[in-house]
Design an enzyme around this catalytic site. Structure first.
Site, short mmCIF file in Angstrom:
data_model
loop_
_atom_site.label_atom_id
_atom_site.label_comp_id
_atom_site.label_asym_id
_atom_site.label_seq_id
_atom_site.Cartn_x
_atom_site.Cartn_y
_atom_site.Cartn_z
N HIS A 1 38.72 31.59 38.44
CA HIS A 1 38.24 32.86 37.89
C HIS A 1 39.20 33.31 36.79
O HIS A 1 40.37 33.57 37.06
CB HIS A 1 38.18 33.92 38.98
CG HIS A 1 37.18 33.61 40.04
ND1 HIS A 1 37.19 34.24 41.27
CD2 HIS A 1 36.13 32.76 40.08
CE1 HIS A 1 36.19 33.78 42.00
NE2 HIS A 1 35.54 32.87 41.30
N SER B 1 40.75 31.26 42.89
CA SER B 1 40.78 32.57 42.25
C SER B 1 42.22 33.07 42.27
O SER B 1 43.13 32.39 41.81
CB SER B 1 39.81 33.53 42.96
OG SER B 1 39.78 34.79 42.30
N ASP C 1 33.83 33.83 46.97
CA ASP C 1 33.17 32.89 46.07
C ASP C 1 33.50 31.46 46.52
O ASP C 1 34.62 31.17 46.90
CB ASP C 1 33.64 33.10 44.62
CG ASP C 1 32.89 32.20 43.64
OD1 ASP C 1 31.68 32.01 43.83
OD2 ASP C 1 33.53 31.70 42.70
#
Length: 348
Positions: free
Chosen positions: A39, A12, A135
């Protein structure tokens, strides 16, 4: 005996540079396929595949639906699609899904990790790189639970340590190293024989959360609930959230499949509260402006008592607006949020 031949990577914030370093250091004759989730915003195109292709002789391209996984390839999840792995009569293929967002993202790392673990078992190496929040942690735990290996970027080496730290806390790791060492490490881990995991790739039923990510109709219509009722509503759709535990991690999922960790749920709720406060502030300022106009109109007609009443309403609205401004400027809403890497390398 099957060989370890699938690497799944999640990143991310700060992930573009980490991915460039990782992909650039992978062996040129890598006997494994690499699937990457970063992401990125849902809108627009992503230039990540082109950026990574400049770092390696491996075949790097955006993932397409139904492609057979092949050694020496790197496939990157496109915006607004989960990148999943499916078993097609013993052949592993990519699958792109517009399934529900997880941890506020699509693509997200958890669905990729879970799907790879389900169909490939011990053949999988899961990698978590730089990123905020958590995540990938639950998905990495699934990888290890199915016999695969977990590799985590050293949090001290990551631009954003949230995802690596969460992965270590929730899933643990078989290897932890700076990103500059991960290419050689992964090259040494793949291509080796591994024991077959019972159930992997046998076409058996998928767990409910995996079926939801793939938008399977039977899962969406299923009467089963993904956990125990929590009394909390889903920030994405407003439906009720059901809670469950993944090791020490609390997970929340609504009936249609939006999934949240506790940290990402707090961040989403904070965003919703902030949006509501800004909307209330706008309404109060509009109310004060309207009351001022009504007061002026009343004065022009000689209705002084009515004018005083509207002036009082305007003052009350402005006082309430000041209170909301103080709340918006305060630190109470400063909760870390999951975020993608916003550098120019991630998209056009």
């Amino acid at each position: 005996m099957p060989q370890r031949d699938l690497i799944v990577v999640g990143a991310s914030a700060g992930g573009v540079e980490a991915l460039r370093t990782l992909v650039g250091s992978l062996p040129a004759e890598l006997p494994a396929a690499v699937l990457v989730v970063l992401h990125v915003p849902a809108q627009g195109a992503s230039a990540l595949a082109a950026v990574l292709a400049r770092e390696t002789a491996l075949d790097v391209a955006p993932a397409v639906d139904g492609e057979v996984l092949a050694p020496g390839t790197v496939r990157v999840a496109p915006p607004d699609r989960h990148l999943l792995v499916v078993d097609d009569e013993g052949v592993l293929r990519t699958h792109l899904s517009r399934g529900p967002r997880e941890n506020g993202h699509r693509p997200a790392a958890d669905p990729l990790f879970r799907s790879a673990a389900h169909v490939a078992g011990a053949r999988v190496v899961g990698v978590v790189l730089s990123g905020s929040l958590d995540d990938g942690a639950a998905g990495l735990r699934r990888v290890r639970g199915r016999g695969g290996l977990a590799v985590v970027q050293d949090p001290a080496d990551a631009a954003y340590s949230g995802m690596p730290e969460a992965a270590l806390h929730i899933a643990g790791a078989d290897h932890v190293a700076p990103v500059g060492e991960l290419g050689d490490l992964l090259g040494s881990l793949v291509g080796l024989d591994v024991p077959a995991v019972p159930g992997a790739g046998d076409g058996g039923p998928r767990p409910l959360e995996d079926a939801l990510a793939e938008m399977e109709g039977a899962a969406l219509a299923c009467a089963d609930r993904p956990g125990a009722p929590t009394g909390i509503s889903c920030p994405d759709c407003g439906g009720p959230l059901y809670g469950s535990a993944v090791g020490p991690m609390h997970r929340f999922r609504c009936r249609v499949g939006h999934a949240w960790s506790a940290d990402t749920l707090v961040g989403a709720q904070t965003s919703a509260v902030e949006s509501a406060l800004w909307a209330a502030l706008r309404s109060l300022e509009e109310k004060a402006d309207l009351a001022d106009r009504m007061s002026e109109s009343a004065v022009s007609r000689g209705h002084l008592l009515t004018a005083d009443r509207f002036t009082e309403h305007a003052g009350d609205a402005r006082q309430a607006a000041l209170v909301l401004r103080d709340l918006l400027e305060g630190a109470a809403l400063s909760v870390p949020r999951a975020g993608g890497d916003e550098g120019p390398s991630t998209g056009d």
